[in-house]
Scaffold this active site. Structure first.
Site, PDB file in Angstrom:
ATOM      1  N   TYR A   1      -2.078   4.342  -6.264  1.00 47.27           N
ATOM      2  CA  TYR A   1      -3.269   5.095  -5.838  1.00 47.27           C
ATOM      3  C   TYR A   1      -3.666   6.172  -6.849  1.00 47.27           C
ATOM      4  CZ  TYR A   1      -3.156   2.618  -1.435  1.00 47.27           C
ATOM      5  OH  TYR A   1      -3.180   1.629  -0.497  1.00 47.27           O
TER       6      TYR A   1
ATOM      7  N   ASP B   1       0.825  -1.206   0.000  1.00 45.80           N
ATOM      8  CA  ASP B   1       0.000   0.000   0.000  1.00 45.80           C
ATOM      9  C   ASP B   1       0.859   1.255   0.000  1.00 45.80           C
ATOM     10  OD1 ASP B   1      -1.288  -2.357   1.429  1.00 45.80           O
ATOM     11  OD2 ASP B   1      -3.043  -1.144   1.011  1.00 45.80           O
TER      12      ASP B   1
ATOM     13  N   HIS C   1     -11.864  -2.391   6.690  1.00 45.40           N
ATOM     14  CA  HIS C   1     -11.869  -3.582   5.826  1.00 45.40           C
ATOM     15  C   HIS C   1     -12.126  -4.843   6.643  1.00 45.40           C
ATOM     16  CE1 HIS C   1     -10.509  -0.862   2.801  1.00 45.40           C
ATOM     17  NE2 HIS C   1      -9.354  -0.664   3.371  1.00 45.40           N
TER      18      HIS C   1
HETATM   19 FE   LIG Z   1      -6.173  -1.953  -0.546  1.00 46.95          FE
END
Ligand SMILES: [Fe+2]
Ligand SMILES: *[C@@H]1O[C@H](CO)[C@@H](O)[C@H](O)[C@H]1NC(C)=O
Ligand SMILES: *[C@@H]1O[C@H](CO)[C@@H](O)[C@H](O)[C@H]1NC(C)=O
Ligand SMILES: *[C@@H]1O[C@H](CO)[C@@H](O)[C@H](O)[C@H]1NC(C)=O
Ligand SMILES: *[C@@H]1O[C@H](CO)[C@@H](O)[C@H](O)[C@H]1NC(C)=O
Length: 496
Positions: free
Chosen positions: A229, A197, A358
Site C-alpha cells: 500500500y 491485502d 468493489h
Molecule cells: Fe485491492
C-alpha cells in the site's frame, strides 16, 4: 417487523416459537371455531418465513469488530528496523523458482552498493556449501531511487529437505533457512497459509503474528495481492515498499510466498510521469512464470505437493485473444489431477462478493473464465481486494447469454468454493457494508481481519479454516472439510 424478528432468531428458536404458538392456541381456543383461524395463518406465515431464511442459507457472523482506524506502523517501529552491518542484506524473501518445487528464488536488497550477488546454501547437517549467483537490478520511481535488488535462483534442490542459506558479505552476512516441498504426488499432505491485502499497519502485524503462531503450521503462503500500500502515500512513496519487505521478512525469508498482483501493485501515476504499470512490484518480486509457459510474471502456475496452483492477473488483459486468455486455455488441459488432485486459483478481484465494496469488479473476468473453471472442476478460488472475509457455496452462473435472463447463480457441484480473504489489515480499513439480504451464494461472511489455512490431507480431503485476529491463535472462526472435485465430488456445504 415480523420478518426481522424471525431473521434474528436461530433455527432452534424458530421451531420453539412455532411449537409454542400451536400449543398455546390449541389450549386457549377451540381450533374448530372459524374465528380462531387467524393463528393458523400466523403459524403458516412463520413457517414460510422460516423456510425462506433456511433457503437463504448463508451466515452473516454475529461477531462485530470494534470500528477503529487501521494505522500504518510508524517508521521507527521494531518491524522496520534495518539489519546491522554495512550494506547488510535486508528485505530477504523467497518464492518457488520452478514448476515442481525443486528451485527457490532468493531475493534481497542492499542499500549502499551492489555488494555480493551470491547465495551460499547447504543441506541442514551437511556443511558442504554450494553457491549460486544472481542478478542485481535497480529502478527509479519519480524522485525515489531503489536500493540494489538482488534475485538469485537456486535449482536442483532435494525435495523435503531443510536448507540453510546466507547472503551478504564480510561482517554483514545474514543466514536463513527453508524447507523444500515434498515431491509432487496425489496424496502428499501440505499446508498452505492464505493472506491478502496485508499492508503495514498494527493490524497487519497482528495478522502475520496470528499466522505464525497458528498451531496449524502453514508451509507456504498463497498471497492474493496488495502487498505494501505504498501507493497510498504522496508520490507512491516507494520507501514504503522497503519498509513493507523489512516487516514481512520474518516470514517470507523462511517460507515461500506465492505472489498474486493486486491493484496496489499497479503503481500507475502519469501525474508524476510514472506510466509503466507494475514497475516497483515486478522489480522487487519475482515469479517462476517461464516454467509454466507464461509470457508474463503476472500470471503463471506452480505445482507444490498435491496442489496445482494457478495465479491470474485481474489487472492485465484477459479477454479473448490476449496472452493471458491464451495461456489459461492451454494451462487448464495440462493440469493432471492424478498427479496434483487439488486445483487452486488465486486472483486479486473476487467474482462472488456480497459486500458493497468493489461490487462486481470481478464480473468481466467471471464472464470470461467461469465456464472453464466449472469444466475443469477447480476446487477453490482465493481472492482479496475486499477488506473482509467471505466464503461462498459451490455455485456457478454460466447459463446466462445476455438474452435468456438466466442470471442467478445456482448451486453447482462442479464449481469452486470462492473465498475472499482481503482481510490482512491494511491502512484502508475494513469493509463493513454488506448487501442485504445475504445472497444465497454466500455461505459465511464477516467484517474482521484475519488469515486462513488450507491443510491438504490426501487426494480427497482438505481442511480449511479461517482465523480472526481477536481470537486466540488456535481458534477457528469458520472452517470446513473441503472435498476434492476430481476424486470426491460430494457436497460438503454447511448450510444446504
Ligand atoms: Fe485491492
Ligand atoms: C509486531 O509483532 C511482533 C510479534 O508479535 C512484535 O514483537 C512487535 O513488537 C510488533 N510490532 C509492532 C510495531 O506492533
Ligand atoms: C520527493 O519529492 C517530495 C515532494 O514532491 C519530497 O517531499 C520528498 O522528500 C522527495 N523525496 C526524495 C527522495 O527526494
Ligand atoms: C452501503 O452501501 C449501499 C450501496 O452502495 C449504500 O446505498 C449505503 O448508503 C451504504 N451504507 C452505508 C452505511 O454506508
Ligand atoms: C483422507 O483424509 C481424510 C481426512 O484425514 C481421511 O478421513 C480419509 O480416510 C483419507 N483417505 C484415505 C484414502 O486415506
Amino acid at each position: 417487523m415480523l420478518y426481522i424478528l424471525v431473521r434474528i432468531l436461530d433455527f432452534q428458536s424458530h421451531i420453539h416459537l412455532i411449537y409454542t404458538l400451536i400449543h398455546k392456541r390449541a389450549i386457549k381456543m377451540d381450533v374448530t371455531k372459524p374465528t380462531s383461524c387467524w393463528w393458523v395463518v400466523l403459524v403458516a406465515l412463520v413457517i414460510a418465513l422460516n423456510l425462506a431464511t433456511l433457503c437463504n442459507g448463508g451466515v452473516t457472523s454475529k461477531f462485530v469488530r470494534k470500528v477503529e482506524k487501521s494505522i500504518d506502523m510508524h517508521l521507527e517501529s521494531d518491524v522496520f528496523s534495518v539489519p546491522t552491518g554495512y550494506n547488510a542484506p535486508q528485505q530477504v524473501h523467497i518464492t518457488q523458482g520452478d514448476h515442481e518445487g525443486k528451485a527457490v528464488i532468493v531475493s534481497w536488497v542492499t542499500m549502499h552498493g551492489p555488494g555480493s550477488n551470491t547465495v551460499e546454501y547447504w543441506i541442514d547437517g551437511n556443511y558442504q556449501k554450494l553457491k549460486a549467483n544472481g542478478r542485481v537490478t535497480t529502478y527509479k520511481f519519480y524522485n525515489y531511487t531503489s536500493g540494489f535488488i538482488h534475485h538469485c535462483t537456486i535449482s536442483n534442490l532435494k525435495y523435503n529437505t531443510k536448507y540453510h542459506y546466507q547472503v551478504g558479505m564480510g561482517h554483514s552476512v545474514r543466514s536463513f533457512w527453508f524447507m523444500t516441498p515434498p515431491e509432487v504426488g496425489p496424496d502428499v499432505p501440505y499446508t498452505f497459509g492464505l493472506l491478502g491485502d496485508l499492508g503495514q499497519t498494527y493490524d497487519s502485524n497482528k495478522t502475520l503474528t496470528h499466522y505464525e503462531l497458528n498451531p496449524t503450521k502453514g508451509q507456504a503462503v498463497l498471497f492474493v495481492g496488495d502487498l505494501s500500500y505504498a501507493d497510498n502515500y504522496p508520490d507512491h512513496d516507494n520507501a514504503r515498499w522497503d519498509t513493507w519487505a523489512r516487516f514481512a521478512e520474518r516470514s517470507m525469508a523462511y517460507q515461500p510466498w506465492i505472489w498474486t498482483a493486486g491493484n496496489h501493485e499497479i503503481d500507475f501515476a502519469p501525474e508524476i510521469g510514472e506510466t509503466k504499470p507494475f514497475k516497483p512490484f515486478t522489480h522487487r518480486y519475482r515469479t517462476p512464470y517461464k516454467s509454466s509457459g507464461s509470457s508474463s510474471p503476472l500470471w503463471y502456475s506452480i505445482k507444490r505437493a498435491s496442489a496445482h496452483i494457478i495465479v491470474l492477473s485481474s489487472y492485465s488483459a484477459y479477454g479473448k485473444y490476449t496472452p493471458q486468455n491464451q495461456w489459461i486455455e492451454e494451462e487448464l488441459p495440462r493440469v493432471d489431477r492424478n498427479k496434483t488432485p487439488w486445483l487452486i486459483v488465486l486472483m486479486h478481484s473476487p467474482w462472488y462478493n456480497s459486500y458493497n465494496y468493489h461490487y462486481m469488479e470481478g464480473e468481466t473476468m467471471r464472464v470470461m473464465y467461469e465456464p472453464l473453471f466449472v469444466q475443469y472442476k477447480v476446487d477453490m478460488v482465493f481472492s482479496g481486494h475486499v477488506h473482509a472475509y467471505e466464503r461462498s457455496e459451490r455455485v456457478s452462473n454460466v447459463a446466462y447469454n445476455v438474452i435468456n435472463g438466466i442470471c442467478t447463480p445456482v448451486s453447482d457441484q462442479s464449481a469452486p468454493i470462492y473465498i475472499t480473504i482481503g482481510d490482512g489489515g491494511n491502512i484502508e480499513g475494513l469493509a463493513n457494508n454488506m448487501s442485504e439480504p445475504q445472497p444465497k451464494y454466500s455461505a459465511y461472511r464477516e467484517t474482521s481481519f484475519g488469515h486462513a489455512t488450507l491443510d491438504i490431507k490426501n487426494r480427497t480431503h482438505a481442511y480449511y479454516a479461517w482465523h480472526r485476529n481477536q481470537d486466540g491463535y488456535a481458534v477457528e472462526a469458520d472452517s470446513l472439510w473441503v472435498f476434492n472435485r476430481y476424486f470426491h465430488p460430494v457436497d460438503e456445504s454447511t448450510s444446504s
